[in-house]
Design an enzyme around this catalytic site. Structure first.
Site, mmCIF file in Angstrom:
data_model
loop_
_atom_site.group_PDB
_atom_site.id
_atom_site.type_symbol
_atom_site.label_atom_id
_atom_site.label_comp_id
_atom_site.label_asym_id
_atom_site.label_seq_id
_atom_site.Cartn_x
_atom_site.Cartn_y
_atom_site.Cartn_z
ATOM 1 C CB THR A 99 -0.913 0.048 1.249
ATOM 2 O OG1 THR A 99 -0.071 0.013 2.421
ATOM 3 C CG2 THR A 99 -1.862 -1.127 1.271
ATOM 4 C CG ASP B 244 20.552 1.553 -9.908
ATOM 5 O OD1 ASP B 244 19.936 2.490 -10.446
ATOM 6 O OD2 ASP B 244 21.680 1.704 -9.403
ATOM 7 C CG HIS B 245 14.724 4.089 -10.557
ATOM 8 N ND1 HIS B 245 15.225 4.352 -9.322
ATOM 9 C CD2 HIS B 245 14.533 5.292 -11.143
ATOM 10 C CE1 HIS B 245 15.332 5.660 -9.172
ATOM 11 N NE2 HIS B 245 14.916 6.251 -10.255
ATOM 12 C CG HIS C 54 20.741 5.893 -9.034
ATOM 13 N ND1 HIS C 54 20.075 4.685 -9.053
ATOM 14 C CD2 HIS C 54 20.070 6.662 -8.142
ATOM 15 C CE1 HIS C 54 19.045 4.735 -8.215
ATOM 16 N NE2 HIS C 54 19.028 5.931 -7.649
HETATM 17 P P1 NAD Z 1 6.057 3.833 1.947
HETATM 18 O O1 NAD Z 1 6.447 4.291 3.318
HETATM 19 O O2 NAD Z 1 5.129 4.635 1.134
HETATM 20 O O3 NAD Z 1 5.438 2.380 2.053
HETATM 21 C C1 NAD Z 1 5.881 1.424 2.984
HETATM 22 C C2 NAD Z 1 4.913 0.258 3.035
HETATM 23 O O4 NAD Z 1 5.360 -0.676 4.021
HETATM 24 C C3 NAD Z 1 3.492 0.625 3.395
HETATM 25 O O5 NAD Z 1 2.642 -0.189 2.615
HETATM 26 C C4 NAD Z 1 3.407 0.228 4.880
HETATM 27 O O6 NAD Z 1 2.098 -0.075 5.279
HETATM 28 C C5 NAD Z 1 4.262 -1.004 4.884
HETATM 29 N N1 NAD Z 1 4.815 -1.360 6.202
HETATM 30 C C6 NAD Z 1 5.559 -0.632 7.049
HETATM 31 N N2 NAD Z 1 5.870 -1.336 8.160
HETATM 32 C C7 NAD Z 1 5.320 -2.555 8.013
HETATM 33 C C8 NAD Z 1 5.302 -3.747 8.796
HETATM 34 N N3 NAD Z 1 5.922 -3.848 9.998
HETATM 35 N N4 NAD Z 1 4.648 -4.824 8.306
HETATM 36 C C9 NAD Z 1 4.043 -4.754 7.109
HETATM 37 N N5 NAD Z 1 4.026 -3.680 6.323
HETATM 38 C C10 NAD Z 1 4.642 -2.575 6.775
HETATM 39 O O7 NAD Z 1 7.428 3.548 1.186
HETATM 40 P P2 NAD Z 1 7.700 3.669 -0.394
HETATM 41 O O8 NAD Z 1 7.978 5.092 -0.712
HETATM 42 O O9 NAD Z 1 6.649 2.965 -1.146
HETATM 43 O O10 NAD Z 1 9.080 2.903 -0.541
HETATM 44 C C11 NAD Z 1 9.182 1.488 -0.499
HETATM 45 C C12 NAD Z 1 10.608 1.081 -0.824
HETATM 46 O O11 NAD Z 1 10.950 1.563 -2.113
HETATM 47 C C13 NAD Z 1 11.678 1.654 0.103
HETATM 48 O O12 NAD Z 1 12.724 0.713 0.211
HETATM 49 C C14 NAD Z 1 12.175 2.881 -0.631
HETATM 50 O O13 NAD Z 1 13.497 3.215 -0.271
HETATM 51 C C15 NAD Z 1 12.099 2.378 -2.056
HETATM 52 N N6 NAD Z 1 11.985 3.434 -3.070
HETATM 53 C C16 NAD Z 1 10.891 4.261 -3.115
HETATM 54 C C17 NAD Z 1 10.787 5.225 -4.107
HETATM 55 C C18 NAD Z 1 9.591 6.110 -4.208
HETATM 56 O O14 NAD Z 1 9.531 6.873 -5.185
HETATM 57 N N7 NAD Z 1 8.643 6.079 -3.316
HETATM 58 C C19 NAD Z 1 11.807 5.362 -5.047
HETATM 59 C C20 NAD Z 1 12.909 4.511 -4.975
HETATM 60 C C21 NAD Z 1 12.973 3.546 -3.989
#
Ligand code: NAD
Length: 492
Positions: A14, A181-182, A244
């Protein structure tokens, strides 16, 4: 398109990344027929909701990324989505996920293929991987695959990355682990290989005899925005350079792979990274500069951003000089820079060729300006394309030369049709192609290089802030390159 079969399990299902990038990418694969009937997607997080609510959220995510969602296609697609609340630290509860995976596997005849996508805070990666294995979520059989996809960051230094990798490798083999690594999913980054190994004109000159220096710039226009609490613990060196930039540099520096396969390409990238000079203290201090944006206008002052401490010493800018100790590159530096709150948002690579050894046009009586260097620019984003700067004669009666450019810009329609990085990368995971993911040896060499810079920086309190918002970084980034009698190709 070849249909791929799999049950996906998204941890952090989510989260921002899942809704903004991952689900819309799956939808694109569905529309193209790479996913059709034999797949299911399970989203998990701690939040409670039922399948219907989750499917509505998926539809919204598709709509937010510009898709029509009133179609039968969209409804059919979201009917493959299921939700299960789950706390990743609750080992006993993995049994519920296992049952759901098994059930959906049967229902959609996914043939036991499983993709586990960890899109959440990295401190959970190790535990999740371990529980997936010990709680029996990996399917068994000769022809099945179990693949683990890991988001960044992969550790915060070599030691923590190694611990994480040790934890993952207790449950998954290296060829089952896909470290995202997007940047490696970007069209023009993938084009580096086509440009180099598909063109005699390019590859025959691709060495220290003909190339004076190579410049890689990843420039961001925005500040930290809502990622401040993460970013302040990380900084530009960890957030952008270790992953990157090191990946881009290794594609630029590597030798020709035996064949265009993940194994061969990785072998060459690792060889390149092994010959990257790891700096001693003195060289790290002279060859890398850091910066932090700030000004009297607190709107654009890193230390006044939400969730940033007022005395933060986190760098929002890095520039550096990289040297490869090998036959191809000895003496030809790679300059890199990246930062937030810079003049513009773009990513580009500038390859600066040496000037002709003799400039026959610049004899004493001539009024000619010296010949400009040939520059090959790879525009990665926002516009994709190449530009080659050559010298040509000016169209007048005398004889002088001027630099002209051969430009190739990918047109709007083609750009629109270009798959997003995450679509490509998810497709690669389905195919089991690791070419565009970071292997553990690559990650570890990159950390060892970056750790050395960090170590030196941590010895001394920086003079921050030191660059004005919307500039191209601190003055030291100019000095770094001017000291070598060169300049950045992209300048303000
Ligand atoms: P976010 O904080 O929006 O989402 C985290 C998710 O983990 C949520 O669904 C939350 O409910 C869930 N969560 C947290 N603790 C939990 C637990 N104990 N048990 C189960 N679920 C749990 O994070 P995000 O921005 O979607 O990022 C996710 C990953 O992607 C991270 O590793 C981040 O570094 C990486 N990332 C994100 C982006 C971006 O644009 N958002 C870009 C590059 C990399």
């Amino acid at each position: 398109a070849t249909e791929r079969k799999a049950v996906f399990l998204f941890f952090g299902g989510t989260g921002d990344l899942a809704y903004r990038k991952l689900y819309p990418s799956l939808f694109n694969l569905y529309r193209k027929g790479n996913l059709r009937s034999h797949f299911a997607v399970i989203g998990t997080s701690r939040a409670k909701m039922d399948d219907d609510k989750f499917r509505a959220a998926i539809k919204k995510s598709l709509a937010d990324s510009g898709n029509r969602t009133d179609s039968k296609e969209a409804s059919d697609f979201v009917s493959h989505f299921y939700y299960q609340d789950h706390d990743v630290t609750d080992t006993a509860h993995y049994a519920v996920l296992k049952d759901l995976m098994d059930k959906l596997d049967k229902k959609y005849k996914a043939e036991g293929h499983r993709i586990f996508y960890l899109s959440m805070a990295p401190q959970f990666f190790g535990t999740i991987a371990q529980d997936l294995k010990t709680q029996g979520l990996l399917s068994e059989g000769n022809d099945v695959f179990n693949r683990l996809v890991i988001e960044k960051p992969f550790g915060r230094d070599y030691d923590s990355a190694r611990l994480l990798n040790d934890a993952l490798s207790k449950s998954f083999d290296e060829d089952q682990i896909f470290r995202i690594d997007h940047y490696l999913g970007k069209e023009m980054i993938q084009n580096i290989e086509a440009l180099r190994f598909g063109n005699t004109l390019v590859e025959s000159l691709w060495n220290n005899r003909y190339i004076d220096n190579i410049q890689v710039t990843l420039s961001e226009k925005l500040g930290v925005e809502e990622r401040a609490s993460y970013y302040d613990n990380s900084g530009a060196l960890r957030d952008m350079v270790q992953n990157h930039i090191m990946q881009i540099v290794s594609l630029l520096a590597m030798e020709q792979p035996v064949a265009f396969t993940d194994t061969d390409i990785r072998a060459e990238k690792v060889k390149a990274l092994r010959s990257l000079r790891v700096y001693n203290v003195a060289d790290a201090a002279t060859n890398f500069v850091r910066g932090q944006y700030g000004s009297i206008n607190e709107q654009a002052d890193y230390r006044h951003e939400d969730n940033v401490p007022h005395d933060s010493t986190t760098e929002t800018f890095v520039a550096g000089k990289l040297l490869f100790d090998n036959y191809r590159w000895s003496g030809t530096p790679f300059y890199i820079r990246t930062g937030k709150m810079l003049a513009d948002k773009f990513t580009r690579v500038d390859v600066v060729f040496k000037r002709p050894l003799v400039d026959i046009f610049a004899f004493p009586q001539s009024q000619n300006t010296p010949l400009a260097a040939n520059v090959l620019t790879i525009f990665v984003e926002p516009h994709a394309g190449f530009s080659l700067q050559l010298n040509a004669k000016t169209n007048d009666t005398g004889f002088s030369t001027e630099p002209i450019k051969l430009d190739y810009l990918v047109d709007a329609q083609k750009s629109k049709d270009t798959p997003e990085p995450y679509e490509r990368l998810l497709h690669d995971v389905l195919k089991g192609d690791g070419t565009n993911f970071s292997s553990w040896p690559e990650v570890s060499y990159a950390w060892k290089f970056v750790d050395q810079i960090r170590r030196v920086w941590d010895l001394q309190e920086p003079q921050f802030p030191n660059y004005t918002p919307h500039s191209m970084g601190p003055a030291a980034a100019e000095e770094l390159i001017q000291r070598d009698h060169r300049e950045w190709v992209y300048r303000l």
